[in-house]
Scaffold this motif. Structure first.
Motif, mmCIF file in Angstrom:
data_model
loop_
_atom_site.group_PDB
_atom_site.id
_atom_site.type_symbol
_atom_site.label_atom_id
_atom_site.label_comp_id
_atom_site.label_asym_id
_atom_site.label_seq_id
_atom_site.Cartn_x
_atom_site.Cartn_y
_atom_site.Cartn_z
ATOM 1 N N PHE A 1 7.245 32.324 0.732
ATOM 2 C CA PHE A 1 8.323 32.562 0.839
ATOM 3 C C PHE A 1 8.872 33.445 -0.507
ATOM 4 O O PHE A 1 8.638 32.338 -1.307
ATOM 5 C CB PHE A 1 9.418 32.822 0.929
ATOM 6 C CG PHE A 1 10.570 32.993 2.015
ATOM 7 C CD1 PHE A 1 11.471 33.757 2.669
ATOM 8 C CD2 PHE A 1 11.889 32.887 -0.099
ATOM 9 C CE1 PHE A 1 12.209 34.975 2.758
ATOM 10 C CE2 PHE A 1 13.007 33.562 0.885
ATOM 11 C CZ PHE A 1 12.792 34.497 1.847
ATOM 12 N N ALA B 1 18.179 33.168 4.972
ATOM 13 C CA ALA B 1 18.085 34.344 4.869
ATOM 14 C C ALA B 1 18.367 35.509 5.839
ATOM 15 O O ALA B 1 18.665 36.226 6.547
ATOM 16 C CB ALA B 1 16.653 34.846 5.252
ATOM 17 N N LEU C 1 13.615 27.664 6.694
ATOM 18 C CA LEU C 1 13.780 29.469 6.744
ATOM 19 C C LEU C 1 15.059 29.181 7.790
ATOM 20 O O LEU C 1 14.629 29.194 8.650
ATOM 21 C CB LEU C 1 12.731 29.947 6.610
ATOM 22 C CG LEU C 1 13.138 31.236 6.099
ATOM 23 C CD1 LEU C 1 13.910 32.034 5.199
ATOM 24 C CD2 LEU C 1 12.019 32.480 6.495
ATOM 25 N N GLY D 1 17.726 34.960 -0.417
ATOM 26 C CA GLY D 1 18.216 34.316 0.531
ATOM 27 C C GLY D 1 18.886 32.940 0.054
ATOM 28 O O GLY D 1 19.453 33.199 -1.902
#
Length: 404
Positions: free
Chosen positions: A13, A317, A51, A292
């Protein structure tokens, strides 16, 4: 505690977007969204934060007092290497009560009523930049000639920053938000901007005006704020006040040019409610803060059958949450008639974007003016040749060649 999970096999990520789908979140992220609200990812430093892919869970965590925005708290999932020392990052990466105390000092100029009073001035700026665009050569780069100058002029007037210095602060702002910048480059840019704002505050202390920096100078005189904190707040407001809106103007224009039916709906309507709806839908659809919302758990939190342990990092996110079909039916379709007001493009909770009323006003004026003034506006190159900002914390385009 921080996670000791083996990062092998976890997705990196930020994730990569698919070639040919520049407006959509990464396909791997969309796949994780379909699987469930929580997954693990691997960051640049090998850490493995959670996440949060879905809308409801993301909003809940962003408003949960058990979640911290403090960048210095162990386990915080930093997006880039950070060199110790140097200028701070002001209140957006702080927790209450410090966050609330500093934020309150700059809230008044961004209230809806105060911002709406700026509409004539913003309209004048937009009209003048369109006139300059029309008088210049074709094709033109819409970023340099319009999208970047408009919010820069607006935030300069609001803060009391000379627009003549725009090359300096735009150049350093780009370095700070670029993921590929080294810690040394990022620190040098941050120091340069902080010293610049400190000099301006010195001028405001000696000769105050009616601008926001003069207001901060008044708080310095009253002993409510240190000069260092005031300078850091100025840097934050200057960067956020032009970079995000500039990218929304350019990327939003590209999205509309690629969806001519939606562009016609916006261009041909005299109803301001259509423009308002378009602003919210484009904010949802594009969600340009694609790095994010970074947080860390203060204590154990149960989410959707999983436990986020104290000290574990969290990344909400927003780009995926705004594509959650539970919140937005058929979320991959750009639909300017959709009621998208509950999107999370500006975040949620106590840390949601302070400047969102100003951003909405600027976008409303731009989207209601540009395409009507230049109804034949079109791309001057293939969309595949447009350089997208895959390497920054704010998504957009580096340039947008257009003609008419």
């Amino acid at each position: 505690m921080t996670s000791t999970l083996d990062p092998t096999g976890l997705p990196d990520f930020p994730m990569a977007r698919a070639a040919g789908c520049p407006f959509d979140p990464p396909p791997e992220g969309l796949a994780k969204l379909r699987e469930g609200p929580l997954t693990r990812v691997r960051l640049w430093d090998g850490s493995t934060p959670w996440l949060v892919t879905r809308y409801a869970e993301g909003r809940a965590l962003l408003s949960d007092p058990r979640v911290s925005a403090d960048v210095h708290r162990p386990g915080y999932p930093s997006p880039v290497p950070v060199r110790p020392g140097g200028p701070g990052i002001s209140f957006i990466l702080m927790d209450d009560p410090g966050h609330a105390r500093l934020r309150r000092m700059v809230t008044a100029p961004f209230t809806i009523k105060r911002v709406q009073n700026l509409r004539p001035a913003v309209q004048k700026i937009v009209d003048e930049r369109i006139e300059a665009l029309l008088a210049g050569p074709k094709p033109a780069d819409l970023v340099e000639e319009f999208a970047l100058p408009v919010p820069s002029l607006v935030i300069c007037a609001l803060l009391g920053v000379p627009y003549a210095d725009h090359d300096f602060f735009q150049r350093n702002s780009k370095i700070i938000i670029k993921r590929g910048a080294t810690p040394e480059q990022r620190m040098a840019a941050s120091v340069a901007l902080t010293e610049y704002l400190d000099r301006l505050l010195g001028e405001k202390l000696a000769d105050p005006g009616e601008d926001l920096l003069s207001g901060l100078a008044g708080r310095i005189r009253a002993g409510e704020l240190t000069r260092q904190d005031a300078a850091q707040m100025g840097v934050l407001l200057l960067i956020a006040g032009h970079e995000t809106t500039a990218n929304m103007i350019a990327l939003g224009t590209l999205a509309l040019l690629e969806h001519p039916g939606q562009l016609a709906l916006l261009r041909d309507s005299d109803d301001p409610r259509v423009v308002t709806s378009a602003v919210e839908e484009l904010l949802r659809y594009l969600t340009i803060t694609h790095n994010g919302r970074r947080r860390v758990a203060r204590e154990d939190i149960d989410v959707a059958g999983q436990t986020i342990r104290a000290g574990e990092g969290i990344i909400v996110a927003a780009d995926l949450g705004n594509r959650d079909p539970e919140a937005f039916p058929d979320p991959g379709r750009l639909d300017l008639t959709r009621d998208a007001r509950h999107h999370v493009a500006f975040g949620f909770g106590v840390h949601q974007c302070l400047g969102q009323p100003l951003a909405r006003l600027e976008l409303h004026v731009v989207y209601s003016t540009l395409y009507r003034r230049i109804p034949t506006l079109r791309l001057a190159t293939d969309v595949e040749r447009i350089p997208f900002k895959h390497d920054g914390s704010v998504y957009g385009v580096y340039e947008l060649p257009v003609t008419w």
